[in-house]
Design a protein around this motif. Sequence first.
Motif, PDB file in Angstrom:
ATOM      1  N   LEU A  67     -23.241  19.835  -6.029  1.00 55.66           N
ATOM      2  CA  LEU A  67     -23.362  20.090  -7.464  1.00 55.66           C
ATOM      3  C   LEU A  67     -22.632  21.361  -7.888  1.00 55.66           C
ATOM      4  O   LEU A  67     -22.183  21.486  -9.021  1.00 55.66           O
ATOM      5  CB  LEU A  67     -24.849  20.212  -7.810  1.00 55.66           C
ATOM      6  N   TYR A  68     -22.512  22.298  -6.972  1.00 62.80           N
ATOM      7  CA  TYR A  68     -22.001  23.625  -7.340  1.00 62.80           C
ATOM      8  C   TYR A  68     -20.611  23.904  -6.763  1.00 62.80           C
ATOM      9  O   TYR A  68     -19.805  24.569  -7.395  1.00 62.80           O
ATOM     10  CB  TYR A  68     -22.964  24.709  -6.856  1.00 62.80           C
ATOM     11  N   TRP A 125     -30.875  15.479  -9.835  1.00 62.85           N
ATOM     12  CA  TRP A 125     -29.742  16.067  -9.133  1.00 62.85           C
ATOM     13  C   TRP A 125     -28.946  16.975 -10.049  1.00 62.85           C
ATOM     14  O   TRP A 125     -28.473  18.021  -9.618  1.00 62.85           O
ATOM     15  CB  TRP A 125     -28.852  14.924  -8.624  1.00 62.85           C
ATOM     16  N   ASP A 126     -28.828  16.589 -11.304  1.00 60.59           N
ATOM     17  CA  ASP A 126     -27.881  17.306 -12.145  1.00 60.59           C
ATOM     18  C   ASP A 126     -28.505  18.379 -13.030  1.00 60.59           C
ATOM     19  O   ASP A 126     -27.896  18.832 -13.990  1.00 60.59           O
ATOM     20  CB  ASP A 126     -26.997  16.349 -12.942  1.00 60.59           C
ATOM     21  N   ASP A 127     -29.709  18.788 -12.732  1.00 57.70           N
ATOM     22  CA  ASP A 127     -30.235  20.027 -13.284  1.00 57.70           C
ATOM     23  C   ASP A 127     -31.212  20.559 -12.251  1.00 57.70           C
ATOM     24  O   ASP A 127     -31.475  19.929 -11.240  1.00 57.70           O
ATOM     25  CB  ASP A 127     -30.894  19.833 -14.653  1.00 57.70           C
ATOM     26  N   SER A 128     -31.733  21.743 -12.495  1.00 60.62           N
ATOM     27  CA  SER A 128     -32.726  22.308 -11.591  1.00 60.62           C
ATOM     28  C   SER A 128     -34.035  22.409 -12.340  1.00 60.62           C
ATOM     29  O   SER A 128     -34.090  22.970 -13.431  1.00 60.62           O
ATOM     30  CB  SER A 128     -32.291  23.686 -11.115  1.00 60.62           C
ATOM     31  N   PHE A 183     -23.966  23.701 -16.849  1.00 66.60           N
ATOM     32  CA  PHE A 183     -23.993  22.425 -17.574  1.00 66.60           C
ATOM     33  C   PHE A 183     -24.376  22.685 -19.034  1.00 66.60           C
ATOM     34  O   PHE A 183     -25.121  23.610 -19.322  1.00 66.60           O
ATOM     35  CB  PHE A 183     -24.973  21.458 -16.917  1.00 66.60           C
ATOM     36  N   ASN A 214     -20.739  17.413 -18.731  1.00 65.41           N
ATOM     37  CA  ASN A 214     -21.023  18.454 -19.727  1.00 65.41           C
ATOM     38  C   ASN A 214     -20.665  19.864 -19.288  1.00 65.41           C
ATOM     39  O   ASN A 214     -21.283  20.819 -19.754  1.00 65.41           O
ATOM     40  CB  ASN A 214     -22.482  18.358 -20.210  1.00 65.41           C
ATOM     41  N   ILE A 215     -19.661  19.995 -18.451  1.00 64.09           N
ATOM     42  CA  ILE A 215     -19.245  21.372 -18.139  1.00 64.09           C
ATOM     43  C   ILE A 215     -18.242  21.856 -19.186  1.00 64.09           C
ATOM     44  O   ILE A 215     -17.674  21.075 -19.956  1.00 64.09           O
ATOM     45  CB  ILE A 215     -18.689  21.538 -16.711  1.00 64.09           C
ATOM     46  N   GLY A 216     -18.030  23.147 -19.199  1.00 63.87           N
ATOM     47  CA  GLY A 216     -17.129  23.745 -20.176  1.00 63.87           C
ATOM     48  C   GLY A 216     -15.682  23.720 -19.692  1.00 63.87           C
ATOM     49  O   GLY A 216     -15.406  23.513 -18.514  1.00 63.87           O
ATOM     50  N   GLU A 221     -27.735  29.167  -5.137  1.00 64.39           N
ATOM     51  CA  GLU A 221     -28.018  27.732  -5.152  1.00 64.39           C
ATOM     52  C   GLU A 221     -28.474  27.270  -3.762  1.00 64.39           C
ATOM     53  O   GLU A 221     -28.987  26.164  -3.610  1.00 64.39           O
ATOM     54  CB  GLU A 221     -26.778  26.945  -5.566  1.00 64.39           C
ATOM     55  N   HIS A 276     -25.575  13.917 -19.483  1.00 65.46           N
ATOM     56  CA  HIS A 276     -25.433  13.771 -18.032  1.00 65.46           C
ATOM     57  C   HIS A 276     -24.705  14.968 -17.422  1.00 65.46           C
ATOM     58  O   HIS A 276     -23.695  15.430 -17.954  1.00 65.46           O
ATOM     59  CB  HIS A 276     -24.649  12.504 -17.706  1.00 65.46           C
ATOM     60  N   GLY A 277     -25.211  15.420 -16.282  1.00 62.09           N
ATOM     61  CA  GLY A 277     -24.635  16.586 -15.622  1.00 62.09           C
ATOM     62  C   GLY A 277     -23.197  16.392 -15.195  1.00 62.09           C
ATOM     63  O   GLY A 277     -22.446  17.348 -15.062  1.00 62.09           O
ATOM     64  N   TRP A 278     -22.765  15.146 -14.997  1.00 57.71           N
ATOM     65  CA  TRP A 278     -21.363  14.903 -14.613  1.00 57.71           C
ATOM     66  C   TRP A 278     -20.439  14.977 -15.823  1.00 57.71           C
ATOM     67  O   TRP A 278     -19.222  14.891 -15.661  1.00 57.71           O
ATOM     68  CB  TRP A 278     -21.212  13.557 -13.890  1.00 57.71           C
ATOM     69  N   HIS A 330     -34.794  27.769  -7.957  1.00 55.20           N
ATOM     70  CA  HIS A 330     -34.844  27.236  -6.591  1.00 55.20           C
ATOM     71  C   HIS A 330     -35.955  27.894  -5.770  1.00 55.20           C
ATOM     72  O   HIS A 330     -36.067  27.656  -4.570  1.00 55.20           O
ATOM     73  CB  HIS A 330     -33.497  27.419  -5.885  1.00 55.20           C
TER      74      HIS A 330
END
Lengths: 512, 512
Positions: free
Chosen positions: B321-322, A427-430, A455, B356-358, A326, B352-354, A372
């Motif tokens: 983010l990571y 920001w929340d994906d690439s 995600f 949707n994590i597992g 990352e 939304h990326g904030w 990236h």
Amino acid sequence: MYTFSAKVERWGVQEVVMPGKAEGNPFTDVEVKGEFVGKEERKTVYGFYDGDGNYVIRFMPSFTGKYGFRIESSAFEEPYTGTFDVIAPSEGNHGPVRVKNTYHFAYEDGTPYYPNGTTCYVWELQSDELQETTLKTLSEGYFNKMRFCVFPKHYDYNQHEPWSYPYEGTPMDSSVLTPENFMLYNGDKGGNDFDFTRFNVRHFRHVEESILKLQELGIEADLILFHPYDRWGFSLMSHEQDILYLNYVTARFAAYRNVWWSFANEWDLMPQKSVEDWEDFAKTVMERDPYDHLRNIHNCTKMYDQTRPWITHVCCQRIDLYKTTELTEEYRQAYKKPIVWDEIAYEGNIQHGWGNIGPQELMRRFWEACVHGGYAGHGETYLSDDRVLWWSHGGVLKGESQDRIRFLQKIMNETPGCGLKKAFLSWDDSVAVPEEEQHESFKDYSYYLFYYGFFRPSFRDFYYFDDDAEFEAEIIDTWNMTVEKIPGVLKGKFHLDLPGREYMAVRLRRVN
Amino acid sequence: MYTFSAKVERWGVQEVVMPGKAEGNPFTDVEVKGEFVGKEERKTVYGFYDGDGNYVIRFMPSFTGKYGFRIESSAFEEPYTGTFDVIAPSEGNHGPVRVKNTYHFAYEDGTPYYPNGTTCYVWELQSDELQETTLKTLSEGYFNKMRFCVFPKHYDYNQHEPWSYPYEGTPMDSSVLTPENFMLYNGDKGGNDFDFTRFNVRHFRHVEESILKLQELGIEADLILFHPYDRWGFSLMSHEQDILYLNYVTARFAAYRNVWWSFANEWDLMPQKSVEDWEDFAKTVMERDPYDHLRNIHNCTKMYDQTRPWITHVCCQRIDLYKTTELTEEYRQAYKKPIVWDEIAYEGNIQHGWGNIGPQELMRRFWEACVHGGYAGHGETYLSDDRVLWWSHGGVLKGESQDRIRFLQKIMNETPGCGLKKAFLSWDDSVAVPEEEQHESFKDYSYYLFYYGFFRPSFRDFYYFDDDAEFEAEIIDTWNMTVEKIPGVLKGKFHLDLPGREYMAVRLRRVN
């Protein structure tokens, strides 16, 4: 007997074998120097002593047409001369890999090259049978680069004898070694008797054959010249001995188009060599390699100064335990070179933290590298009763990442132009777009690769474009290796349902 | 009617209800001030207007024994006075939570408190039925802290009307809102008519009841005082109106032992408030809260200056983010306060990326927080047809992390003393030892918690200790929630076979 080929293909090897005087130490006492001249290039090339009274010089022509050469040495009564024809390259021969578009690679014929490498540190120094198995595994086309060492390796899981040694002499008795005590024998704790001025020709011939076998499989040989994992003293040679070694290695290997020079695995674990030493090694290799092969120097916890002009691309190990590929964009900005992450922990289950991540996490790191604008490398360290681990020995692959790497390679090969870069949109994906394209607006690219990593969106709305741009969309499951084409053409604002699983990607191609 | 209780338990609430003059605007025109005096404390406490001609003052006694009070106001002809007895706390009442051991928390009676919080921003402003469902879910004991707002929330999935409004007046017509257009109504785009000088008493009573219902379940109320997700203008009040609100809130809520003050959710998304405003809010709350409840201020992408002395602990959202809770140790060093990661992405599958994590990744972040000497927070955002998401509305939990959080709580409760810290022993795993213990040698701790996260060792050799130290060992599967005791006592160098799966931990307890 004086021999050479009348015909050689472009980026193939012209090998001139010349009998000569071999009194004293022909490895140290004799210099062999040749001039190779074609219509479009003139190269000075160094030769080497190959044993049995024979000197050899190798040359890789970069153009087609007539070439002549003249080779001189104190070992010869008279210069050797000759002419030969260079014909078009055969299928699959694209020439050596070069840096392209600052952050990427292409073969010399312009074909993009997306490195998806693996590491088998001393695969070529295992038993003949194991080497065969490794080559069979590699023939599946999982990887197009292999990192491996010229010197044998001593470490955990690496206590047995190598196929051969690079120098004449005798090694310490390895029967005293156990998985528990091997660390006591780091460096040279006695029992070795090598002559660092007399190369074991059989060892280097074998490395050459291994380089060529990889070449046949379309695999670049990322040759590690020095490394710290040693019980024989090869890591402790004098500077003069190191230079002698580099002269010999470059004379033997530089004409192989698939060779890369990796000056070190983990340079920072070799405090016996100073930065001045490494800089001098680089100077030596640049003087002795007339083809300007790719050059890198790999770190453990401390990066070498990757801005040094002789370094063609960054070959790095992850320094942070949690954040790895990352960081590619940050490294791109810092170094303005291709970023190749060649150690980001290996798929496996051994006790060491560098060798026990899962295939999903490894593949996430591969994809993060790609979106990236960089590249990642594979390695595998699964425990087995025979203590054969791919990472050092090759053999068969027991993991699950290699198929996904081949799948990624296929996706990468479909990139327009050569290489991807991260689009700073979200920001929340690439989101990656083609490196070669430069547009004022994000909406104008021809190609977009969205990667969601860990995600798990169950849908995404695409509001980035204007009302007219038309796209074809695919939903890519990077783990299950599926590409699902969305029917029809998407326009304006559109909504894509996604499976709400990890490791998904979306690809959009502009069609209008 | 003038009423108060003759008997109150320690850390309970003495509520004095006093009739008084209610002409004009009693919210702005009247101050009610009381002195509460026991043998071991004397406190000045502010009261508030509760509607219907009644003023109320609330007091939380921190000691047992006889107390007297005297309450004065321009609304009263004469001061109200009285005496009462404070008796021992009932079971489960440990007092308010305080910072302990610099980086951790304990209730005032000394019982360690390990926060495992969740976020349901406006659970108390949903329908009565949904609130009941939320409380039923919470009664399962997954969490011991709840972050939620005093003001209603306007945002994606939050377009409906709240249970009540904090001010007298009328809101804009919410029937115009859709999931697509709601962003257009950020702030106050017209249609609202609220009187920011007249509190809706019913709203605040309801928040109080909600605080008390959480208290009954052993849950701390991490009350968010300001936030940017607004369509009614509550985020746009004048500084004077904000101070009036804070005076009212503190007067009403401060006597509840389970209240924490969270000055903002995402302070940096409220550019309408300056740092001077926030500092003034903090000063106001500190003057008006005689019990010194915990205080925090939560960020979006920019941290507030967490070194400010009024901030008792860091309540942070991940900025990278990571890399999230793995940064706990760095934050500990920077701020010398407890580190509570209250937004590290939620378990879910929304777009939304904030959110949707597992559950595995969320739990990994929880464990990394703990073994680095900090704490993490939960939230859940699974899509459903009714658009009820735990993160904002409560309801039922659809995910898989909550059981694992309760399991982690059990493990944390078994920590010797109060709190863990990372031991700087090893790079490729995280080892936590008791915060209270300080030894010259790593081998001398009474307790070790090794956490492997996404690493999957199939064994580990433990060579850290001397030949005499004896340990009991357990292998903990943090995902499958099992604790496997290794038979017998381990001594000197020992080897533990592990399953080669992700999310494993090893606990060693010194027995000799």
